[in-house]
Design an enzyme around this catalytic site. Structure first.
Site, PDB file in Angstrom:
ATOM      1  N   ARG A  57       0.831  -1.201   0.000  1.00  0.00           N
ATOM      2  CA  ARG A  57       0.000   0.000   0.000  1.00  0.00           C
ATOM      3  C   ARG A  57       0.860   1.243   0.000  1.00  0.00           C
ATOM      4  O   ARG A  57       1.994   1.232   0.458  1.00  0.00           O
ATOM      5  CB  ARG A  57      -0.893   0.021   1.247  1.00  0.00           C
ATOM      6  CG  ARG A  57      -2.112  -0.877   1.175  1.00  0.00           C
ATOM      7  CD  ARG A  57      -3.084  -0.455   0.098  1.00  0.00           C
ATOM      8  NE  ARG A  57      -3.192   0.991  -0.006  1.00  0.00           N
ATOM      9  CZ  ARG A  57      -4.154   1.744   0.509  1.00  0.00           C
ATOM     10  NH1 ARG A  57      -5.145   1.185   1.131  1.00  0.00           N
ATOM     11  NH2 ARG A  57      -4.150   3.041   0.378  1.00  0.00           N
ATOM     12  N   ARG A  93       2.868   4.195 -16.949  1.00  0.00           N
ATOM     13  CA  ARG A  93       3.172   3.950 -18.368  1.00  0.00           C
ATOM     14  C   ARG A  93       4.378   4.787 -18.808  1.00  0.00           C
ATOM     15  O   ARG A  93       5.240   4.313 -19.535  1.00  0.00           O
ATOM     16  CB  ARG A  93       1.964   4.282 -19.240  1.00  0.00           C
ATOM     17  CG  ARG A  93       0.728   3.463 -18.916  1.00  0.00           C
ATOM     18  CD  ARG A  93       0.771   2.094 -19.554  1.00  0.00           C
ATOM     19  NE  ARG A  93      -0.460   1.371 -19.261  1.00  0.00           N
ATOM     20  CZ  ARG A  93      -0.516   0.260 -18.560  1.00  0.00           C
ATOM     21  NH1 ARG A  93       0.564  -0.274 -18.085  1.00  0.00           N
ATOM     22  NH2 ARG A  93      -1.667  -0.333 -18.343  1.00  0.00           N
ATOM     23  N   CYS A 102      -7.757   2.495 -12.425  1.00  0.00           N
ATOM     24  CA  CYS A 102      -7.906   3.756 -11.686  1.00  0.00           C
ATOM     25  C   CYS A 102      -9.364   3.945 -11.292  1.00  0.00           C
ATOM     26  O   CYS A 102     -10.268   3.580 -12.034  1.00  0.00           O
ATOM     27  CB  CYS A 102      -7.474   4.945 -12.546  1.00  0.00           C
ATOM     28  SG  CYS A 102      -5.762   4.902 -13.072  1.00  0.00           S
ATOM     29  N   GLU A 106     -11.759   6.984  -4.648  1.00  0.00           N
ATOM     30  CA  GLU A 106     -11.928   6.482  -3.283  1.00  0.00           C
ATOM     31  C   GLU A 106     -13.335   6.863  -2.807  1.00  0.00           C
ATOM     32  O   GLU A 106     -13.961   7.773  -3.344  1.00  0.00           O
ATOM     33  CB  GLU A 106     -10.863   7.129  -2.386  1.00  0.00           C
ATOM     34  CG  GLU A 106     -10.686   6.491  -1.053  1.00  0.00           C
ATOM     35  CD  GLU A 106     -10.001   5.128  -1.088  1.00  0.00           C
ATOM     36  OE1 GLU A 106     -10.225   4.365  -0.133  1.00  0.00           O
ATOM     37  OE2 GLU A 106      -9.272   4.821  -2.042  1.00  0.00           O
ATOM     38  N   ARG A 162      -4.013   7.128  -3.811  1.00  0.00           N
ATOM     39  CA  ARG A 162      -3.678   5.882  -3.119  1.00  0.00           C
ATOM     40  C   ARG A 162      -3.308   4.803  -4.129  1.00  0.00           C
ATOM     41  O   ARG A 162      -3.799   4.796  -5.254  1.00  0.00           O
ATOM     42  CB  ARG A 162      -4.858   5.415  -2.275  1.00  0.00           C
ATOM     43  CG  ARG A 162      -5.192   6.326  -1.110  1.00  0.00           C
ATOM     44  CD  ARG A 162      -6.519   5.906  -0.475  1.00  0.00           C
ATOM     45  NE  ARG A 162      -6.813   6.593   0.751  1.00  0.00           N
ATOM     46  CZ  ARG A 162      -7.441   7.772   0.834  1.00  0.00           C
ATOM     47  NH1 ARG A 162      -7.819   8.402  -0.269  1.00  0.00           N
ATOM     48  NH2 ARG A 162      -7.680   8.316   2.003  1.00  0.00           N
ATOM     49  N   TYR A 187       3.747   6.029   2.789  1.00  0.00           N
ATOM     50  CA  TYR A 187       2.800   7.142   2.889  1.00  0.00           C
ATOM     51  C   TYR A 187       3.597   8.430   2.932  1.00  0.00           C
ATOM     52  O   TYR A 187       4.441   8.610   3.820  1.00  0.00           O
ATOM     53  CB  TYR A 187       1.923   6.974   4.138  1.00  0.00           C
ATOM     54  CG  TYR A 187       0.983   5.800   3.982  1.00  0.00           C
ATOM     55  CD1 TYR A 187      -0.316   5.994   3.546  1.00  0.00           C
ATOM     56  CD2 TYR A 187       1.413   4.496   4.217  1.00  0.00           C
ATOM     57  CE1 TYR A 187      -1.172   4.919   3.362  1.00  0.00           C
ATOM     58  CE2 TYR A 187       0.566   3.422   4.038  1.00  0.00           C
ATOM     59  CZ  TYR A 187      -0.724   3.642   3.611  1.00  0.00           C
ATOM     60  OH  TYR A 187      -1.561   2.573   3.423  1.00  0.00           O
ATOM     61  N   ARG A 214      -1.649   6.668   8.079  1.00  0.00           N
ATOM     62  CA  ARG A 214      -1.036   5.525   8.775  1.00  0.00           C
ATOM     63  C   ARG A 214       0.065   6.000   9.731  1.00  0.00           C
ATOM     64  O   ARG A 214       1.251   5.758   9.507  1.00  0.00           O
ATOM     65  CB  ARG A 214      -0.453   4.531   7.760  1.00  0.00           C
ATOM     66  CG  ARG A 214      -1.447   3.766   6.921  1.00  0.00           C
ATOM     67  CD  ARG A 214      -2.352   2.831   7.722  1.00  0.00           C
ATOM     68  NE  ARG A 214      -1.647   1.888   8.577  1.00  0.00           N
ATOM     69  CZ  ARG A 214      -1.322   0.650   8.224  1.00  0.00           C
ATOM     70  NH1 ARG A 214      -1.636   0.211   7.034  1.00  0.00           N
ATOM     71  NH2 ARG A 214      -0.683  -0.129   9.061  1.00  0.00           N
TER      72      ARG A 214
END
Length: 119
Positions: free
Chosen positions: A7, A63, A74, A77, A89, A107, A115
């Site tokens: 993540r 890419r 894609c 959220e 994210r 992060y 986090r």
């Protein structure tokens, strides 16, 4: 070998193509560097953005890095009231011999707030 998820998140300066591409590249590079990931071992990447980011698809950045054979998706959220704005994210799926506790989730910028246990 196992397929594991890594993540990461980063905040983006503004809703422009250039800012989204730049932040995406920064985050992707940090993830692969911190985890010693070979690009050929990336099976897929799922990008999400907060709803205020829509000037470009984050996958375009990958890419541009030459990752042309990696499956990517894609999306936005969930729009949770009070959630972090201008946030990109990533969930990167990689084939690895590492255990889950050996992987480093990244992060950056204001996204560190997501986090604090990893800071």
């Amino acid at each position: 070998m196992y397929c594991r998820g890594i993540r990461g998140a980063i905040t983006v300066e503004n809703n422009s193509r250039e800012s989204i591409i730049s932040a995406s590249k920064e985050l992707l590079r940090k993830i692969i560097e911190a985890n010693d990931v070979d690009v050929d071992d990336i099976t897929a990447i799922w990008f999400t953005t907060s709803i205020d980011l829509n000037a470009e698809f984050p996958a375009v950045a990958a890419r541009e890095l030459g990752w042309t054979r990696t499956a990517m998706l894609c999306g936005h959220e969930m729009n949770v009231p009070g959630s972090l704005t201008r946030c990109l994210r990533v969930l990167m799926f990689v084939n690895t011999e590492k255990r889950n506790d050996e992987l480093l989730h990244i992060y950056l910028r204001e996204a560190e707030k997501l986090r604090p246990d990893l800071s």
